[in-house]
Design a protein around this motif. Structure first.
Motif, mmCIF file in Angstrom:
data_model
loop_
_atom_site.group_PDB
_atom_site.id
_atom_site.type_symbol
_atom_site.label_atom_id
_atom_site.label_comp_id
_atom_site.label_asym_id
_atom_site.label_seq_id
_atom_site.Cartn_x
_atom_site.Cartn_y
_atom_site.Cartn_z
ATOM 1 N N ALA A 151 0.841 -1.201 0.000
ATOM 2 C CA ALA A 151 0.000 0.000 0.000
ATOM 3 C C ALA A 151 0.878 1.254 0.000
ATOM 4 C CB ALA A 151 -0.939 -0.003 1.200
ATOM 5 N N GLY A 152 1.933 1.248 0.800
ATOM 6 C CA GLY A 152 2.854 2.382 0.830
ATOM 7 C C GLY A 152 3.568 2.574 -0.494
ATOM 8 N N MET A 153 3.943 1.484 -1.135
ATOM 9 C CA MET A 153 4.609 1.572 -2.443
ATOM 10 C C MET A 153 3.683 2.187 -3.482
ATOM 11 S SD MET A 153 6.496 -2.068 -2.826
ATOM 12 C CE MET A 153 7.484 -2.740 -1.542
ATOM 13 N N ARG A 154 2.416 1.772 -3.483
ATOM 14 C CA ARG A 154 1.474 2.345 -4.455
ATOM 15 C C ARG A 154 1.355 3.856 -4.256
ATOM 16 N NH1 ARG A 154 -0.967 -2.699 -3.442
ATOM 17 N NH2 ARG A 154 -2.376 -1.835 -1.883
ATOM 18 N N ALA A 155 1.247 4.294 -2.998
ATOM 19 C CA ALA A 155 1.179 5.733 -2.717
ATOM 20 C C ALA A 155 2.477 6.423 -3.122
ATOM 21 C CB ALA A 155 0.892 5.964 -1.235
ATOM 22 N N THR A 156 3.604 5.824 -2.775
ATOM 23 C CA THR A 156 4.913 6.386 -3.124
ATOM 24 C C THR A 156 5.048 6.553 -4.627
ATOM 25 O OG1 THR A 156 5.997 5.472 -1.165
ATOM 26 C CG2 THR A 156 7.405 5.926 -3.071
ATOM 27 N N LEU A 157 4.711 5.516 -5.373
ATOM 28 C CA LEU A 157 4.883 5.562 -6.832
ATOM 29 C C LEU A 157 3.952 6.580 -7.478
ATOM 30 C CD1 LEU A 157 5.434 1.773 -7.519
ATOM 31 C CD2 LEU A 157 7.156 3.600 -7.625
ATOM 32 N N GLU A 158 2.734 6.716 -6.991
ATOM 33 C CA GLU A 158 1.820 7.735 -7.527
ATOM 34 C C GLU A 158 2.374 9.142 -7.280
ATOM 35 O OE1 GLU A 158 -0.809 7.624 -9.462
ATOM 36 O OE2 GLU A 158 -0.988 5.438 -9.498
ATOM 37 N N ARG A 159 2.896 9.374 -6.077
ATOM 38 C CA ARG A 159 3.475 10.687 -5.740
ATOM 39 C C ARG A 159 4.751 10.943 -6.530
ATOM 40 N NH1 ARG A 159 2.642 9.977 0.777
ATOM 41 N NH2 ARG A 159 0.376 10.232 0.769
ATOM 42 N N LEU A 160 5.569 9.904 -6.687
ATOM 43 C CA LEU A 160 6.783 10.021 -7.496
ATOM 44 C C LEU A 160 6.425 10.382 -8.932
ATOM 45 C CD1 LEU A 160 9.854 9.578 -7.995
ATOM 46 C CD2 LEU A 160 9.290 7.173 -8.415
ATOM 47 N N LYS A 161 5.444 9.692 -9.488
ATOM 48 C CA LYS A 161 4.989 9.958 -10.860
ATOM 49 C C LYS A 161 4.582 11.420 -11.004
ATOM 50 C CE LYS A 161 1.199 8.609 -13.976
ATOM 51 N NZ LYS A 161 1.797 8.059 -15.188
ATOM 52 N N ALA A 162 3.768 11.911 -10.087
ATOM 53 C CA ALA A 162 3.324 13.307 -10.149
ATOM 54 C C ALA A 162 4.510 14.264 -10.064
ATOM 55 C CB ALA A 162 2.322 13.595 -9.029
ATOM 56 N N ALA A 163 5.457 13.978 -9.176
ATOM 57 C CA ALA A 163 6.606 14.870 -8.989
ATOM 58 C C ALA A 163 7.537 14.865 -10.194
ATOM 59 C CB ALA A 163 7.379 14.475 -7.730
ATOM 60 N N VAL A 164 7.740 13.696 -10.800
ATOM 61 C CA VAL A 164 8.673 13.603 -11.929
ATOM 62 C C VAL A 164 8.041 14.139 -13.211
ATOM 63 C CG1 VAL A 164 10.005 12.005 -13.368
ATOM 64 C CG2 VAL A 164 10.010 11.740 -10.907
ATOM 65 N N GLU A 165 6.760 13.881 -13.393
ATOM 66 C CA GLU A 165 6.073 14.372 -14.593
ATOM 67 C C GLU A 165 5.852 15.879 -14.546
ATOM 68 O OE1 GLU A 165 3.674 10.358 -15.977
ATOM 69 O OE2 GLU A 165 2.542 11.963 -15.026
ATOM 70 N N ASP A 166 5.657 16.412 -13.338
ATOM 71 C CA ASP A 166 5.478 17.863 -13.171
ATOM 72 C C ASP A 166 6.354 18.296 -12.002
ATOM 73 O OD1 ASP A 166 4.739 20.484 -12.837
ATOM 74 O OD2 ASP A 166 2.609 20.077 -12.592
ATOM 75 N N PRO A 167 7.615 18.686 -12.285
ATOM 76 C CA PRO A 167 8.573 18.985 -11.219
ATOM 77 C C PRO A 167 8.122 20.061 -10.229
ATOM 78 C CG PRO A 167 9.702 18.784 -13.307
ATOM 79 C CD PRO A 167 8.231 18.759 -13.602
ATOM 80 N N GLY A 168 7.074 20.814 -10.548
ATOM 81 C CA GLY A 168 6.565 21.814 -9.605
ATOM 82 C C GLY A 168 5.664 21.212 -8.544
ATOM 83 N N VAL A 169 5.342 19.931 -8.667
ATOM 84 C CA VAL A 169 4.429 19.253 -7.737
ATOM 85 C C VAL A 169 5.237 18.529 -6.675
ATOM 86 C CG1 VAL A 169 2.728 17.380 -7.536
ATOM 87 C CG2 VAL A 169 2.685 18.898 -9.518
#
Length: 172
Positions: A151-169
């Motif tokens: 569950a933590g990995m899924r949350a981590t990966l979603e947040r990572l995706k948002a941060a890497v795709e939009d570095p302002g996030v």
């Protein structure tokens, strides 16, 4: 239910492998996306994390707070980043990220990032003690750790995706 010793989750990110690696290989950035980790102290600040780099992670689940030591075991730009976690110098887990270019070369960059975890609390002298300490500090019995980590990995990966795709996030 039998105890699980390994867990992993993957996501495809709209960014180049180098950008994904730059994010996951900087322990100071991990609190941006991890639901448990809230602070990191890296020894040897200012240098890129590479094999042998050690850091301390400060974690939280609810009111429970604990820290662990970590040492980078693999750091291959654009491919993999991994570290071993210990508690009171006893092995706890191996955490890492595998990075794979899945773009076809004709469109935008696409990278599959897989976060993985392996429980190291077995087959060593301190395994029973560190499992008990894990339950006391985290509130999670060893038999449920893989489920909680997924569950933590899924949350981590979603947040990572948002941060890497939009570095302002930021993730949190």
């Amino acid at each position: 239910m039998e105890r699980e010793w390994v867990a992993e989750e993957s996501i495809v990110v709209g960014a180049a492998p180098e950008a994904v690696y730059a994010a996951v290989s900087d322990p100071r950035r991990m609190p941006e996306w991890s639901p448990e980790l809230f602070a990191v102290w890296v020894r040897g600040r200012g240098r890129p994390a590479g094999p042998g780099t050690s850091f301390t992670g400060f974690n939280r689940i609810g009111w429970r707070v604990w820290f662990t030591g970590a040492r980078v075991t693999a750091a291959v730009p654009g491919e993999t980043f991994a570290f071993r976690v210990s508690s009171f110098r006893m092995p706890v887990a191996l955490w890492g990220y595998r990075i794979e270019d899945v773009g076809d070369g004709s469109g935008p960059a696409r990278t599959r990032v897989t976060e993985y975890w392996q429980d190291l609390r077995r087959d060593n002298r301190g395994a029973g003690l560190v499992s008990l300490l894990g339950r006391v500090f985290t509130g999670v019995p060893a038999g449920r750790r893989a489920e909680v980590n997924r569950a933590g990995m899924r949350a981590t990966l979603e947040r990572l995706k948002a941060a890497v795709e939009d570095p302002g996030v930021t993730g949190k």
